[in-house]
Design an enzyme around this catalytic site. Structure first.
Site, PDB file in Angstrom:
ATOM      1  CE  LYS A  80      -3.922   1.908   2.693  1.00  0.00           C
ATOM      2  NZ  LYS A  80      -4.784   1.676   3.881  1.00  0.00           N
ATOM      3  CB  SER A 155      -8.131   3.569   3.008  1.00  0.00           C
ATOM      4  OG  SER A 155      -7.278   2.951   3.954  1.00  0.00           O
ATOM      5  CB  SER A 179      -8.273   0.622   5.822  1.00  0.00           C
ATOM      6  OG  SER A 179      -9.028   1.792   5.697  1.00  0.00           O
TER       7      SER A 179
HETATM    8  N1  GLN Z   1     -13.074   4.010   6.599  1.00  0.00           N
HETATM    9  C1  GLN Z   1     -12.491   4.394   7.851  1.00  0.00           C
HETATM   10  C2  GLN Z   1     -12.071   5.840   7.785  1.00  0.00           C
HETATM   11  O1  GLN Z   1     -12.281   6.447   6.777  1.00  0.00           O
HETATM   12  C3  GLN Z   1     -11.310   3.518   8.176  1.00  0.00           C
HETATM   13  C4  GLN Z   1     -10.098   3.836   7.396  1.00  0.00           C
HETATM   14  C5  GLN Z   1      -8.936   2.991   7.745  1.00  0.00           C
HETATM   15  O2  GLN Z   1      -9.055   1.924   8.357  1.00  0.00           O
HETATM   16  N2  GLN Z   1      -7.763   3.487   7.387  1.00  0.00           N
HETATM   17  O3  GLN Z   1     -11.545   6.392   8.723  1.00  0.00           O
END
Ligand code: GLN
Length: 485
Positions: A80, A155, A179
């Protein structure tokens, strides 16, 4: 040479390399060709490091020939794009870091390099890991390989889409509120959020430091265990790293789950769960029962507060972490303003996208004098209640089983106008980060032709149990062998 090289499991690739049925150079070439063929539809990579990958593959083949190879030597992987890679740009899918080239490796990068894995490139993501659909990337759109009109989740949408589409044998994601697990579920693959502190965060670009954790994204549970063997374990460069030896995560995989106590928290099967998703998950739980697990319902009433707690704590930590992007030391820097403050304004105005700005504003507000006690302090208190409630339930059950995501992959654009609707995508995954415990998402079927994920969570440092449970499930089912057309 085995065919369909890009859909072998990590384990099968390792065996093929050891038996000299294929070389790492050939395996890497096959992945680069796969990337060239499907990237126009999928868009999982922000950067492809073709020349470096070929060179690393050549070195891996030398190691294999010398009998100096481990389980990941010569295996093509992706990371990532929030994990630092020495000499390879690391963008966080943000205009702020679009041209940023780290001069050091994250600990996970260094460990995988030492293991001999081959870096194919960097995975697209929601900007600074804020989002659930990868639509917040400032650089490009990633599509779900099962239906390219839909999102891959987020994400870590790039990593999940890449692994599902055979563009990498495995990837690493980061998980602050879901994410790793939510995109793994939406793309029909495996994702583990390890216990907080088990995998070093050194060199991971921070979003919310008390919640962030790196973990593997793979096609099988066994592969996730193999990757964890390389990346987990104490790191003196991360002060929150757990200082104790790690087990061999593959050792217990085949022990079965007879007598395993599985809890079904009622709250996770209520409000907002798509009935077709629930049906798949309940079928998966019946399959665990058929293998000797003992299933009982449990109650976790504080779960309903997790979303509110998360959206105070995560933005608060984000507003502090992102203060460093002032155009002086890192990334984009406005050069056309008359003075320091104007340059700072212009840098942040251009460098950050709308969701990142929303989080910074929310967090700065929650931390400001007069509101700190009402919001941030209160959220920390409720965080303790959520953690205690989970600790207590794990005195009675070994694992909890729930859906990973309340719905299957949604259409691109469907939730972009409504942040709360987007935030609700993580309703089943947030409590795990809040309490620091591990959870894995395992593909458990399809609803309307789209993948569904089963989430298994356990107490601190129960990764071996989660792997054993997930592996037992994959031995009894074949969802993980299905690939998008
Ligand atoms: N969707 C969640 C957020 O936007 C989690 C994101 C993540 O785990 N990095 O904060």
């Amino acid at each position: 040479m085995p065919d369909n090289l890009h859909y072998l499991t990590v384990q099968e690739m390792t065996q093929a390399l050891q038996r000299r049925e294929v070389s790492s150079v050939e395996l890497t070439q096959a992945h680069l060709e796969r990337i060239a063929a499907v990237e126009p539809q999928v868009g999982a990579y922000v950067t492809v490091t073709e020349a470096e990958a070929k060179e690393q593959a050549r070195q891996a083949d030398v190691r294999i020939a010398a009998g100096d190879a481990g389980p990941l030597t010569g295996i093509p992987m992706q990371l990532k794009d929030n994990m630092s890679t020495n000499g390879v740009r690391t963008t966080c899918s943000s205009r702020m870091l679009e041209q940023y080239v780290p001069r050091y490796d994250a600990t996970v990068t260094a460990r995988l390099k030492d293991a001999g894995a081959v870096l194919l490139g960097k995975g697209n993501m929601d900007e600074f890991a804020m989002g659930s659909s990868t639509e917040n990337s400032a650089l490009q759109i990633t599509s779900n390989p099962w239906d390219t009109s839909r999102v891959p989740g987020g994400s870590s949408g790039g990593p999940a889409a890449a692994v599902a589409a055979g563009e990498a044998a495995f990837s690493l994601g980061s998980d602050t509120g879901g994410s790793i697990r939510q995109p793994a579920a939406l793309c029909g693959i495996v994702g583990l959020k390890p216990t907080y502190g088990l995998v070093s965060r050194y060199g991971l670009i921070a979003f919310a430091s008390s919640l962030d954790q790196i973990g593997p994204i793979t096609r099988t549970v066994q592969d996730a265990a193999v990757v964890m063997n390389s990346v987990a374990g104490h790191d003196p460069m991360d002060s929150t790293s757990i200082n104790q030896p790690i087990p061999d995560y593959t050792a217990d995989l085949d022990r079965g789950i007879k007598g395993l106590r599985v809890g079904l928290p009622r709250a996770y099967f209520e409000a907002g769960i798509d009935p077709a998703v629930e049906a798949s998950v309940r079928e998966a739980i019946a399959a665990l029962e058929a293998q000797g697990a003992i299933v009982e319902e449990v109650s976790l009433p504080h779960t309903q507060d997790a979303l509110a707690v998360y959206y105070i704590i995560a933005p608060s930590e984000c507003s502090a972490n992102l203060a460093r992007y002032d155009g002086v030391k890192f990334g984009y820097s406005d050069q056309n303003s008359p003075g320091l403050w104007e340059a700072l304004d212009a840098t942040r105005q251009f460098g950050f996208g709308p969701e990142v700005k929303r989080r910074i504003l929310l967090g700065t507000y929650a931390l400001s004098a007069g509101y700190y006690d009402a919001f941030y302090k209160k959220a920390q208190q409720v965080r303790t209640l959520i953690r205690q409630e989970l600790e207590e339930v794990f005195t009675r059950v070994d694992v909890l089983a729930t859906p990973t995501s309340p719905t299957v992959a949604f259409k691109q654009g469907e939730r972009t106008a409504d942040p709360v609707q987007m935030y609700l995508s993580d309703i089943c995954t947030l409590p795990i980060n809040i309490s620091g415990i591990p959870a894995i998402s395992v593909p458990c079927g399809f609803a309307d032709g789209l993948p569904v994920g089963l989430q298994l969570m356990g107490p601190h440092l129960s990764e071996a149990t989660l792997f054993r449970t997930g592996h037992a499930y994959q031995q009894a089912t074949d969802w993980h062998t299905k690939h998008p057309a």
